[in-house]
Motif scaffolding. Sequence first.
Motif, mmCIF file in Angstrom:
data_model
loop_
_atom_site.group_PDB
_atom_site.id
_atom_site.type_symbol
_atom_site.label_atom_id
_atom_site.label_comp_id
_atom_site.label_asym_id
_atom_site.label_seq_id
_atom_site.Cartn_x
_atom_site.Cartn_y
_atom_site.Cartn_z
ATOM 1 N N ILE A 3 -26.198 -15.684 -45.145
ATOM 2 C CA ILE A 3 -25.384 -16.712 -45.307
ATOM 3 C C ILE A 3 -26.174 -18.024 -45.768
ATOM 4 O O ILE A 3 -25.546 -18.581 -46.444
ATOM 5 N N THR B 127 -18.754 -17.908 -42.716
ATOM 6 C CA THR B 127 -18.936 -16.288 -42.764
ATOM 7 C C THR B 127 -19.488 -16.053 -44.029
ATOM 8 O O THR B 127 -19.039 -16.721 -45.147
ATOM 9 N N ARG B 128 -19.993 -14.739 -43.964
ATOM 10 C CA ARG B 128 -20.359 -14.367 -45.450
ATOM 11 C C ARG B 128 -19.424 -14.396 -46.292
ATOM 12 O O ARG B 128 -19.532 -14.548 -47.563
ATOM 13 N N THR B 129 -17.999 -13.869 -46.069
ATOM 14 C CA THR B 129 -16.973 -13.706 -46.795
ATOM 15 C C THR B 129 -16.579 -15.057 -47.443
ATOM 16 O O THR B 129 -16.318 -15.106 -48.563
#
Length: 443
Positions: free
Chosen positions: A3, A394-396
Amino acid sequence: MDILDLARLQFAVTTGVHWLFVILTLGLVPLVAIMQTRSLRARDRVRRAALDRMTRFWGQIYVINYALGIVTGLVMEFQFGLTWSGLGKYTGNVFGAPLALETLIAFFAESTFLGMWIFGWDRLRPGLHVTLIWLVTATAYTSAFWVLVANGYMQAPVGSVVRDGVAYLTDFGALLTNPSALVPLAHVSLAALLTGGLFVAGVSAHHLRRGREDFRGPLRTGVLVAAVVTFPVYAAGGLQYPIIAATQPAKTAMMDEPGWVLWGQYVMIGLGYLLGILALAAFLVVFREPLLRRRLPAVVAVALTAYPAGEYFGGFLFNEPGPYRGPIYLLWFLIMGAVLLSRPVGPLLRLLPILIPLPLVASLGGWISREIGRQPWIVYGRLTTAQALSPGLTRTMIISSLAGFVVVLGALAVTNWVLIARTARRGLEPAPTEPAAEPVPAF
């Protein structure tokens, strides 16, 4: 990529694209102001009309870049608050005021003066109209000052204390006079003038090759500005090394690593001296006639004297002969060769348009080295980049926002350069024709 790396990539993309707009804006606006000032001082009505048309032409290009650059700035500010809220929490009490002043100056004062300049053609008195474009220039560089005050604090935090994990301002004067802000400001300002000068020279050379003699004046102006600021640009860049060594020893150590020297430092030095050589060679070729006819002995004497001076200057400024002395030797040999041989201007007209992207690439590389060398700190020695990351990401979320920013900024960048290219190729507006005199009836 984790991230943090994705967030750093997002910041690099948004800020890097915005920077390309900023450096061209800062470089073009003083040249537009100079052209309009020359128009105001022209006594001949025909010449004044021609200079007004030329000012409008370059002013259109400047306004296109400025308007779309504002939008990229909004995108950058949005991602800044979205991804790096920890930085605002830590430093908000320190450079919140400078950034607020930058916003007021850039989005209110500068935009107001520019709007009055755009809509004031043929409505305001000429002197007042010229004053407006100089006010736009002053507010643009003042805005850059406040941004570098904030960035200078991130490079070398001064004038503050930390209580409960939050920085508080204690000395506003120290913040404003931070060497890590003032010397880079000089470097950025000179680099912007080099960028604007080569842009004006390149576009003008394109039109001169097509026989449009109206662009000979802007060609000389652009080449002259680029040539004059060439050495100060690299001098201001060199003056930052002692500051970096004193405030960020880790960055200095990184710059001494073989991989950095080979792929970073040497490449930037080579690109910088290439620009310097080409700018000064262009200056000597464009102004070849007066140099050869009237000032050849003086120029040769200056070049021969400057050769050892340049050697001493290079050794003194960079503290080593290394990669610097060779280009300095080559530079002075090219100056003397260009003066003595005076090649035709035709090949130069083909070369100048190719130079337009080079200062943009060089300035972007300088910004990248300034920011990457500070890692892992976002505020050097006090706040790490990881600590500045917004909680809950978050990564998303990062990937989706990065994709969105890339699409938006890519569209803005493409739109900007397409509009600039179309405007530049179109050239000057047709000169207004005098109304035909009505025939006098015969009696």
